[in-house]
Scaffold this active site. Structure first.
Site, PDB file in Angstrom:
ATOM      1  N   ALA A  14       1.229 -23.562  43.546  1.00 31.11           N
ATOM      2  CA  ALA A  14       1.279 -22.112  43.405  1.00 31.11           C
ATOM      3  C   ALA A  14       0.447 -21.534  44.550  1.00 31.11           C
ATOM      4  O   ALA A  14      -0.713 -21.924  44.735  1.00 31.11           O
ATOM      5  CB  ALA A  14       0.709 -21.692  42.058  1.00 31.11           C
ATOM      6  N   ASN A  45       9.294 -26.412  48.378  1.00 31.68           N
ATOM      7  CA  ASN A  45      10.000 -25.567  49.359  1.00 31.68           C
ATOM      8  C   ASN A  45      11.254 -26.260  49.887  1.00 31.68           C
ATOM      9  O   ASN A  45      12.329 -25.652  49.973  1.00 31.68           O
ATOM     10  CB  ASN A  45       9.088 -25.248  50.555  1.00 31.68           C
ATOM     11  CG  ASN A  45       8.023 -24.220  50.228  1.00 31.68           C
ATOM     12  OD1 ASN A  45       8.024 -23.625  49.155  1.00 31.68           O
ATOM     13  ND2 ASN A  45       7.099 -24.025  51.155  1.00 31.68           N
ATOM     14  N   ASN A 184       6.125 -31.038  64.314  1.00 31.25           N
ATOM     15  CA  ASN A 184       5.860 -30.007  65.307  1.00 31.25           C
ATOM     16  C   ASN A 184       4.842 -30.576  66.304  1.00 31.25           C
ATOM     17  O   ASN A 184       4.450 -31.740  66.201  1.00 31.25           O
ATOM     18  CB  ASN A 184       5.394 -28.694  64.646  1.00 31.25           C
ATOM     19  CG  ASN A 184       4.079 -28.849  63.883  1.00 31.25           C
ATOM     20  OD1 ASN A 184       3.306 -29.784  64.134  1.00 31.25           O
ATOM     21  ND2 ASN A 184       3.819 -27.937  62.972  1.00 31.25           N
ATOM     22  N   ASP A 250       9.902 -26.176  56.632  1.00 32.78           N
ATOM     23  CA  ASP A 250      10.437 -26.782  55.405  1.00 32.78           C
ATOM     24  C   ASP A 250      11.940 -26.534  55.299  1.00 32.78           C
ATOM     25  O   ASP A 250      12.710 -27.420  54.929  1.00 32.78           O
ATOM     26  CB  ASP A 250       9.737 -26.201  54.165  1.00 32.78           C
ATOM     27  CG  ASP A 250       8.240 -26.467  54.172  1.00 32.78           C
ATOM     28  OD1 ASP A 250       7.808 -27.457  54.796  1.00 32.78           O
ATOM     29  OD2 ASP A 250       7.498 -25.672  53.561  1.00 32.78           O
ATOM     30  N   ALA A 280      15.140 -18.156  58.019  1.00 33.69           N
ATOM     31  CA  ALA A 280      13.937 -18.130  57.171  1.00 33.69           C
ATOM     32  C   ALA A 280      12.827 -17.275  57.792  1.00 33.69           C
ATOM     33  O   ALA A 280      12.031 -16.695  57.062  1.00 33.69           O
ATOM     34  CB  ALA A 280      13.446 -19.549  56.913  1.00 33.69           C
TER      35      ALA A 280
HETATM   36  P1  ADP Z   1       6.628 -25.679  61.615  1.00 34.12           P
HETATM   37  O1  ADP Z   1       6.554 -24.508  60.670  1.00 34.12           O
HETATM   38  O2  ADP Z   1       6.721 -26.994  60.895  1.00 34.12           O
HETATM   39  O3  ADP Z   1       5.606 -25.661  62.707  1.00 34.12           O
HETATM   40  P2  ADP Z   1       8.539 -24.553  63.483  1.00 34.12           P
HETATM   41  O4  ADP Z   1       7.694 -23.326  63.548  1.00 34.12           O
HETATM   42  O5  ADP Z   1       8.755 -25.327  64.733  1.00 34.12           O
HETATM   43  O6  ADP Z   1       8.060 -25.550  62.319  1.00 34.12           O
HETATM   44  O7  ADP Z   1       9.954 -24.058  62.893  1.00 34.12           O
HETATM   45  C1  ADP Z   1      10.964 -24.953  62.531  1.00 34.12           C
HETATM   46  C2  ADP Z   1      12.282 -24.529  63.132  1.00 34.12           C
HETATM   47  O8  ADP Z   1      12.619 -23.198  62.684  1.00 34.12           O
HETATM   48  C3  ADP Z   1      12.271 -24.463  64.649  1.00 34.12           C
HETATM   49  O9  ADP Z   1      12.594 -25.735  65.202  1.00 34.12           O
HETATM   50  C4  ADP Z   1      13.332 -23.410  64.940  1.00 34.12           C
HETATM   51  O10 ADP Z   1      14.624 -23.998  64.916  1.00 34.12           O
HETATM   52  C5  ADP Z   1      13.195 -22.458  63.759  1.00 34.12           C
HETATM   53  N1  ADP Z   1      12.285 -21.349  64.129  1.00 34.12           N
HETATM   54  C6  ADP Z   1      10.948 -21.255  63.891  1.00 34.12           C
HETATM   55  N2  ADP Z   1      10.433 -20.111  64.404  1.00 34.12           N
HETATM   56  C7  ADP Z   1      11.468 -19.465  64.991  1.00 34.12           C
HETATM   57  C8  ADP Z   1      11.620 -18.214  65.692  1.00 34.12           C
HETATM   58  N3  ADP Z   1      10.564 -17.410  65.919  1.00 34.12           N
HETATM   59  N4  ADP Z   1      12.859 -17.874  66.131  1.00 34.12           N
HETATM   60  C9  ADP Z   1      13.923 -18.668  65.918  1.00 34.12           C
HETATM   61  N5  ADP Z   1      13.850 -19.855  65.260  1.00 34.12           N
HETATM   62  C10 ADP Z   1      12.655 -20.255  64.802  1.00 34.12           C
END
Ligand code: ADP
Length: 299
Positions: A14, A45, A184, A250, A280
């Site tokens: 939560a 998630n 990442n 996620d 998302a």
């Molecule tokens: P984490 O939250 O694990 O660090 P990321 O931020 O790299 O993962 O986000 C996962 C995926 O979501 C990315 O590889 C990309 O495809 C998409 N994504 C994340 N942020 C953006 C953004 N600002 N614009 C477009 N796609 C995004």
């Protein structure tokens, strides 16, 4: 022949969120906004993200016998996740206490609670779920020994996907099972033992040398990179107005795991997952922000 496209083994928390003008220093008390309680945790998630896309999804997790546990079970069921594998009791439901200031910076305290009580024995007792699942996905918000047991419990022919978050060095046995290891930049650095030089392609090569069958590196607004021993492919991000990136990783991981299980080649599966991750980030929250298949398909 499989009952589930995806079995997620992981955490359910939560998220207790309070907005503050300024995050408190040691010994200080500040007044904040009304409390908001959201279902979260990387396992929960991922399961919601996959089910919302239409994947037949099950979650193996542990929550407490309390109101937060019931909130999590409700949100899973509302998304269409099979909760037969969600165990109840043993400790309070895991919580994340989150304070957020007006600039969006936050401070978070996590109490793993019941997540820390998801044991290798719980995994062994869920053998029928493993045999019914095409793909099994895990993260590291549960004990590492439990993740090791997940790898040992995989049915022949099923595929294992790991997002090692929060990151820590992994045993060879776990690394060798990953197809793919999804990281990442920060996670890549920890898994690689602290040093990562050069481009994301170089990081992927360094990670592949540790034994996973394939690697996917997520690069936020730069998209992602898919790598196996013979090919490396850049996946461009979808251009969107980012509102809140919570849960994007996620959603990306769940979508990728599902599409790989359907037999899509990794670059196609990651291209789809990038659309899911992008969708998302255009909405507030984690689970609340995850798109349906129709929303992903919309131009
Ligand atoms: P984490 O939250 O694990 O660090 P990321 O931020 O790299 O993962 O986000 C996962 C995926 O979501 C990315 O590889 C990309 O495809 C998409 N994504 C994340 N942020 C953006 C953004 N600002 N614009 C477009 N796609 C995004």
């Amino acid at each position: 022949m499989y009952d589930y496209d995806l079995l997620v083994v992981g955490s359910a928390n939560a998220d207790l969120v309070i907005g503050v003008e300024r995050r408190p220093a040691a010994g200080e008390t500040v007044l904040g906004s009304d409390l908001a309680v959201h279902p979260g945790g990387k396992g929960a998630n991922q399961a919601v993200a996959a089910a919302r896309l239409g994947a037949r999804t099950a979650l193996l997790a542990r929550v407490g016998d309390d109101a937060h546990g019931r909130l999590l079970l409700d949100s899973q069921r509302a998304a269409g996740v099979d909760t037969v594998g969600v165990l109840v009791g043993g400790a309070p439901t895991g919580v994340a206490l989150i304070t957020v200031d007006p600039s969006g910076d936050n401070s978070i305290v996590v109490s793993p609670g019941a997540n820390g009580k998801l044991t290798p024995g719980d995994v062994r007792a869920a053998a029928s779920l493993f045999h019914a699942s095409r793909v099994v996905s895990a993260q590291l918000e549960i004990p590492l020994e439990t993740v090791v047991e997940v790898v040992r419990s995989l049915a022949p022919g099923s595929r294992f996907v790991l997002n090692p978050s929060p990151p820590r060095p992994l045993p060879d046995e776990v690394l060798a099972a990953c197809d793919p290891l999804i990281v990442n930049e920060h996670e890549a650095r920890v898994i690689a033992g602290g040093s990562l030089d050069g481009s994301p392609e170089d990081w992927a090569r360094a990670l592949l040398a540790l034994g996973p069958r394939s690697v996917v590196i997520t690069l936020g607004a730069e998209g992602a990179l898919v790598a196996s021993s013979d090919t490396t492919t850049r996946i461009p991000a979808v251009k969107v107005e980012a509102v809140d990136t919570t849960g994007a990783g996620d959603a990306f991981t769940a979508a990728l795991a599902w599409r790989l299980g359907l037999g899509e080649p990794a670059p196609e599966a990651a291209t789809y997952a990038a659309r899911v991750g992008a969708a998302a980030v255009t909405r507030q929250g984690a689970q609340e922000s995850f798109p349906t298949a129709e929303e992903v398909a919309a131009p």
